[in-house]
Design a protein around this motif. Structure first.
Motif, PDB file in Angstrom:
ATOM      1  N   ARG A 163       8.149   8.842  -0.700  1.00 25.45           N
ATOM      2  CA  ARG A 163       7.038   9.801  -0.572  1.00 25.45           C
ATOM      3  C   ARG A 163       5.827   9.244  -1.301  1.00 25.45           C
ATOM      4  NH1 ARG A 163       9.082  14.885  -2.598  1.00 25.45           N
ATOM      5  NH2 ARG A 163       8.520  14.058  -4.634  1.00 25.45           N
ATOM      6  N   SER A 164       4.697   9.281  -0.638  1.00 27.00           N
ATOM      7  CA  SER A 164       3.473   8.736  -1.207  1.00 27.00           C
ATOM      8  C   SER A 164       3.049   9.522  -2.440  1.00 27.00           C
ATOM      9  CB  SER A 164       2.360   8.782  -0.159  1.00 27.00           C
ATOM     10  OG  SER A 164       1.108   8.558  -0.745  1.00 27.00           O
ATOM     11  N   ARG A 165       2.863   8.777  -3.533  1.00 29.03           N
ATOM     12  CA  ARG A 165       2.410   9.380  -4.786  1.00 29.03           C
ATOM     13  C   ARG A 165       0.926   9.088  -4.981  1.00 29.03           C
ATOM     14  NH1 ARG A 165       5.148   7.247 -10.299  1.00 29.03           N
ATOM     15  NH2 ARG A 165       7.107   7.814  -9.250  1.00 29.03           N
ATOM     16  N   THR A 166       0.528   7.876  -4.620  1.00 25.79           N
ATOM     17  CA  THR A 166      -0.865   7.443  -4.763  1.00 25.79           C
ATOM     18  C   THR A 166      -1.292   6.799  -3.457  1.00 25.79           C
ATOM     19  OG1 THR A 166      -0.388   6.918  -7.077  1.00 25.79           O
ATOM     20  CG2 THR A 166      -2.459   6.096  -6.166  1.00 25.79           C
ATOM     21  N   PRO A 167      -2.119   7.487  -2.653  1.00 24.99           N
ATOM     22  CA  PRO A 167      -2.532   6.895  -1.377  1.00 24.99           C
ATOM     23  C   PRO A 167      -3.434   5.687  -1.597  1.00 24.99           C
ATOM     24  CG  PRO A 167      -3.680   8.964  -1.764  1.00 24.99           C
ATOM     25  CD  PRO A 167      -2.689   8.830  -2.872  1.00 24.99           C
ATOM     26  N   THR A 168      -3.504   4.867  -0.580  1.00 23.72           N
ATOM     27  CA  THR A 168      -4.309   3.641  -0.627  1.00 23.72           C
ATOM     28  C   THR A 168      -5.532   3.820   0.262  1.00 23.72           C
ATOM     29  OG1 THR A 168      -2.369   2.276  -1.048  1.00 23.72           O
ATOM     30  CG2 THR A 168      -4.282   1.178  -0.066  1.00 23.72           C
ATOM     31  N   GLU A 169      -6.696   3.474  -0.277  1.00 27.68           N
ATOM     32  CA  GLU A 169      -7.921   3.554   0.517  1.00 27.68           C
ATOM     33  C   GLU A 169      -8.227   2.198   1.125  1.00 27.68           C
ATOM     34  OE1 GLU A 169     -11.291   5.300  -1.302  1.00 27.68           O
ATOM     35  OE2 GLU A 169     -10.205   7.055  -2.020  1.00 27.68           O
ATOM     36  N   LEU A 170      -8.784   2.248   2.321  1.00 32.99           N
ATOM     37  CA  LEU A 170      -9.212   1.021   2.994  1.00 32.99           C
ATOM     38  C   LEU A 170     -10.725   0.883   2.839  1.00 32.99           C
ATOM     39  CD1 LEU A 170      -7.131   1.266   6.279  1.00 32.99           C
ATOM     40  CD2 LEU A 170      -6.523   0.141   4.134  1.00 32.99           C
ATOM     41  N   PRO A 171     -11.236  -0.329   2.744  1.00 32.18           N
ATOM     42  CA  PRO A 171     -10.488  -1.587   2.707  1.00 32.18           C
ATOM     43  C   PRO A 171      -9.639  -1.727   1.442  1.00 32.18           C
ATOM     44  CG  PRO A 171     -12.838  -1.978   2.363  1.00 32.18           C
ATOM     45  CD  PRO A 171     -12.691  -0.531   2.673  1.00 32.18           C
ATOM     46  N   HIS A 172      -8.504  -2.450   1.607  1.00 27.56           N
ATOM     47  CA  HIS A 172      -7.526  -2.609   0.533  1.00 27.56           C
ATOM     48  C   HIS A 172      -7.280  -4.107   0.321  1.00 27.56           C
ATOM     49  CE1 HIS A 172      -3.750  -2.414  -1.655  1.00 27.56           C
ATOM     50  NE2 HIS A 172      -3.064  -2.913  -0.650  1.00 27.56           N
ATOM     51  N   ARG A 173      -7.423  -4.537  -0.916  1.00 27.27           N
ATOM     52  CA  ARG A 173      -7.154  -5.950  -1.220  1.00 27.27           C
ATOM     53  C   ARG A 173      -5.720  -6.113  -1.691  1.00 27.27           C
ATOM     54  NH1 ARG A 173     -12.021  -9.378  -3.499  1.00 27.27           N
ATOM     55  NH2 ARG A 173     -13.722  -8.448  -2.315  1.00 27.27           N
TER      56      ARG A 173
END
Lengths: 165, 165
Positions: A59-69
């Motif tokens: 389960r996602s705890r911390t989403p990732t924003e794009l752009p993503h390195r």
């Protein structure tokens, strides 16, 4: 050296074939099951593991924003690994062909259509899973024991995963 | 002889333990995964099969209305079978303890809370899957080949599966 940028393409079974399986039910009728109460789409992916496999949830705890390195990919030499979204949401995968080494130029990025899951074949290089929103759940089907089943490669230069077109 | 009536109880891991596993992520944090981007709940169920296992999808073509009369249960002697709803909806299972024979009086009915899946252990008797609405999709993880892996028992008298309380 210019930054390597990856723009996700829509995921299709054809594009993903070198890396694994797309897990999704087509709109057309499948095999009839249980007195025609269901359409069944059988063995969209095989569970490949040298020992027991397990069913897990992440389960996602911390989403990732794009752009993503990112500068890390991994692969599982002892089995396949499937991720299926529980709830209908798109996600992004980055994959590279199986093999001892991986050239960043061989990586490809795909975005799912919201109902697709993926099954990485044994040895397929992939970016560690990211989620685009908080609380998203994925079902995972893979080798029950992680022992000896994860190889990582760090790249000298980060790769930029861009937003899908 | 009076009709046997089954009223589904809410599914819990404890109630389901004699029959299989409940596949669901608790609200509390799980193991940290991928640089703490995810909570991971590992091996909620084991994939048990004497040969390769596969990942399939079934989609409801004809929903079942409750009360529902049935006179057939089945079991899979060569492996486990997991059903996980793709999209968050409740469903109903009827199960009986593993064994050569099954007494209808030993059947139990459960209703899921919308986010739970189930994994029938090898040999657990169960009513064939039903869905309460059209188009509902379940992920299925079971032995890739069905050959020799389904035993059925027909009861002389139908059993009435009632609506949950």
């Amino acid at each position: 050296m210019a930054l390597l940028r990856l723009k996700p393409l829509p995921l299709t079974a054809e594009r993903f074939a070198p890396y694994g399986d797309v897990i999704a039910a087509p709109a057309a009728h499948g095999a009839s099951m249980n007195a025609a109460r269901f359409d069944r789409y059988t063995n969209l992916a095989r569970v490949d593991a040298d020992t027991d496999a397990g069913i897990s949830i992440v389960r996602s705890r911390t989403p990732t924003e794009l752009p993503h390195r990112f500068d890390l990919v991994e692969r599982h030499p002892l089995g396949s690994q499937a991720f299926i979204p529980l709830g209908g949401f798109p996600f992004i995968v980055v994959v590279g062909p199986p093999g001892e080494s991986i050239d960043p130029a061989d990586l490809r990025a795909f975005v799912t259509n919201g109902s697709q899951g993926v099954n990485y074949h044994r040895g397929t290089w992939h970016m560690p899973l990211i989620a685009l929103a908080d609380g998203q759940q994925f079902l995972v089907v893979d080798r029950a024991s992680g022992d000896g089943n994860c190889e990582e490669r760090h790249f000298e230069q980060a790769i930029v995963l861009e937003r899908p077109a």
